[in-house]
Motif scaffolding. Structure first.
Motif, PDB file in Angstrom:
ATOM      1  N   PHE A 262       0.769  -1.161   0.097  1.00 50.91           N
ATOM      2  CA  PHE A 262       0.043   0.035  -0.120  1.00 50.91           C
ATOM      3  C   PHE A 262       0.808   1.463  -0.012  1.00 50.91           C
ATOM      4  N   LEU A 263       1.974   1.148   0.624  1.00 51.84           N
ATOM      5  CA  LEU A 263       2.899   2.396   0.814  1.00 51.84           C
ATOM      6  C   LEU A 263       3.391   2.488  -0.592  1.00 51.84           C
ATOM      7  N   GLU A 264       3.627   1.810  -1.511  1.00 52.44           N
ATOM      8  CA  GLU A 264       3.895   1.661  -3.004  1.00 52.44           C
ATOM      9  C   GLU A 264       2.921   2.195  -3.731  1.00 52.44           C
ATOM     10  N   ARG A 265       1.570   1.553  -3.767  1.00 57.94           N
ATOM     11  CA  ARG A 265       0.677   1.789  -4.528  1.00 57.94           C
ATOM     12  C   ARG A 265      -0.168   3.179  -4.432  1.00 57.94           C
ATOM     13  N   ALA A 266      -0.114   3.781  -3.232  1.00 57.01           N
ATOM     14  CA  ALA A 266      -0.872   4.653  -2.853  1.00 57.01           C
ATOM     15  C   ALA A 266      -0.233   6.010  -3.703  1.00 57.01           C
ATOM     16  N   GLU A 291       2.598  14.887  -0.705  1.00 58.58           N
ATOM     17  CA  GLU A 291       2.555  14.586   0.805  1.00 58.58           C
ATOM     18  C   GLU A 291       2.511  13.027   0.846  1.00 58.58           C
ATOM     19  N   ALA A 292       1.933  12.255  -0.219  1.00 58.54           N
ATOM     20  CA  ALA A 292       1.816  10.874  -0.026  1.00 58.54           C
ATOM     21  C   ALA A 292       3.254  10.355  -0.102  1.00 58.54           C
ATOM     22  N   ARG A 293       3.770  10.927  -1.070  1.00 57.77           N
ATOM     23  CA  ARG A 293       5.191  10.271  -1.236  1.00 57.77           C
ATOM     24  C   ARG A 293       6.190  10.554  -0.168  1.00 57.77           C
ATOM     25  N   SER A 294       6.198  11.757   0.393  1.00 58.61           N
ATOM     26  CA  SER A 294       6.893  11.840   1.560  1.00 58.61           C
ATOM     27  C   SER A 294       6.317  10.933   2.832  1.00 58.61           C
ATOM     28  N   LEU A 295       5.416  10.828   3.111  1.00 57.02           N
ATOM     29  CA  LEU A 295       4.649  10.154   4.122  1.00 57.02           C
ATOM     30  C   LEU A 295       4.911   8.550   3.862  1.00 57.02           C
ATOM     31  N   ALA A 296       4.608   7.971   2.763  1.00 53.03           N
ATOM     32  CA  ALA A 296       5.079   6.688   2.461  1.00 53.03           C
ATOM     33  C   ALA A 296       6.378   6.195   2.566  1.00 53.03           C
ATOM     34  N   THR A 312      -3.992   8.356   7.080  1.00 49.75           N
ATOM     35  CA  THR A 312      -3.694   9.630   6.326  1.00 49.75           C
ATOM     36  C   THR A 312      -3.426   9.412   4.741  1.00 49.75           C
ATOM     37  N   LEU A 313      -2.773   8.099   4.307  1.00 48.52           N
ATOM     38  CA  LEU A 313      -2.753   8.118   2.830  1.00 48.52           C
ATOM     39  C   LEU A 313      -3.849   8.045   2.080  1.00 48.52           C
ATOM     40  N   ALA A 314      -5.017   7.219   2.945  1.00 50.07           N
ATOM     41  CA  ALA A 314      -6.139   6.942   2.399  1.00 50.07           C
ATOM     42  C   ALA A 314      -7.082   8.314   2.392  1.00 50.07           C
ATOM     43  N   GLY A 315      -6.944   9.047   3.129  1.00 46.10           N
ATOM     44  CA  GLY A 315      -7.332  10.537   3.118  1.00 46.10           C
ATOM     45  C   GLY A 315      -6.950  11.249   1.815  1.00 46.10           C
TER      46      GLY A 315
END
Length: 327
Positions: A262-266, A291-296, A312-315
């Motif tokens: 999920f960290l890769e796909r989101a 934001e997603a790339r930094s968090l993941a 957070t990523l799902a949001g």
């Protein structure tokens, strides 16, 4: 076992082998997971088999499983072959050592201390040369500078530009490319024949031309994970129910591999969505992607809480349906 998508490399190696002018060291360069290690093992086996009993070997690098050379290698007992790779740690056998040690490289000298046993050829596979500690690289260099007669070194390399120039200069480079979708599908089907068509298709997407990378996610229902991601983007999640459900499911210890997927796909899904937008929607999608790339990217390195991270990523995924006016 077949090697898919690397016909040019196979042809170049076979031409050199059949000409009787096989270079003593080959640097197999390209991204991880595209078949370089499989090529090295197959090439080493072909060299030894062709020298020992050349009849009935077939095309490319193939060697029948019934061939004596293939049987010895499968049993791990071929006397003219050495394979170096990172070893399990002494105190943590489920983890691999950081490097291939100088003692491992020095250990191949026993291969050259006597004459070959099965033919007049020997093979050494190193997977990967990127993993050699500095002293090990220097020890290997001595063998490449004064190569033993009729010995081929097959050096798997993920980043040729980082290898010692003195090693690169003594090798013939073979460049390996990412696979096409068709070749990816064939490679995945060979490795995991029980997967259904939908799951194979999902692995082809996540693999980015590298079946070794894709197969890390085999059996994790990547197709289902992607369906959830698409739903969040297409429908949003006004009540937070969908993001709460996926966050809770991926927070379980047994779900760690799916969490990593999920960290890769989101972030990848957000990037794909952004490429289809323009104007304000594009700006907001790019902001969400950053934001997603930094968090993941920092989630595992910083040991962030998986449930909070997924929520957070799902949001961020859902925000693509519910544009943020503060972006």
């Amino acid at each position: 076992m077949r090697l898919f998508g690397q016909d040019a490399a196979v042809s170049a190696f076979r031409d050199a082998l059949d000409s009787g002018k096989l270079h003593h060291a080959w640097l197999l360069g390209g991204p991880k997971g595209i078949g370089k290690a499989l090529f090295a093992d197959m090439a080493a086996r072909r060299v030894l088999a062709q020298a020992a009993a050349p009849h009935g070997l077939g095309d490319g690098l193939s060697v029948p499983d019934s061939h004596p050379t293939a049987q010895l290698i499968a049993a791990g007992s071929h006397p003219d072959l050495r394979r170096l790779q990172r070893l399990p740690r002494d105190r943590k056998p489920d983890e691999l050592a950081r490097n291939i040690s100088v003692n491992q490289v020095r250990g191949i000298q026993s291969l050259f201390a006597t004459t070959p046993s099965m033919s007049d050829w020997r093979s050494v596979v190193i997977d990967a040369i990127d993993d050699l500690e500095r002293s090990a690289a220097n020890a290997l260099l001595k063998n490449l500078e004064e190569p033993p007669a009729k010995c081929v070194f097959l050096l798997v390399c993920h980043s040729p530009g980082r290898i010692l120039p003195t090693i690169r200069s003594r090798c013939r480079m073979l460049k390996f490319s990412r696979l096409s979708d068709d070749a990816m599908t064939s490679a995945i089907a060979q490795a995991e024949p029980q997967l259904d068509e939908e799951e194979r298709a999902a692995l082809v997407k996540i693999g980015n031309g590298a079946p070794g990378q894709a197969l890390q996610y085999a059996g994790l229902d990547i197709a289902g994970l992607d369906a959830t991601i698409r739903s969040l983007i297409a429908k949003g999640d006004a009540g937070n129910n969908a993001r709460a459900a996926i966050a809770q499911s991926l927070a379980l210890k047994k779900a760690q591999p799916r969490y990593e997927a999920f960290l890769e796909r989101a972030p990848a899904a957000i990037a794909s969505y952004a490429r289809q937008q323009e104007g304000r929607a594009l700006e907001q999608a790019v902001s969400a992607w950053e934001e997603a790339r930094s968090l993941a990217g920092g989630a595992q390195r910083l040991s962030l809480d998986p449930q909070t991270t997924v929520f957070t990523l799902a949001g961020l995924l859902a925000s693509l349906h519910e544009p943020r006016h503060d972006a």
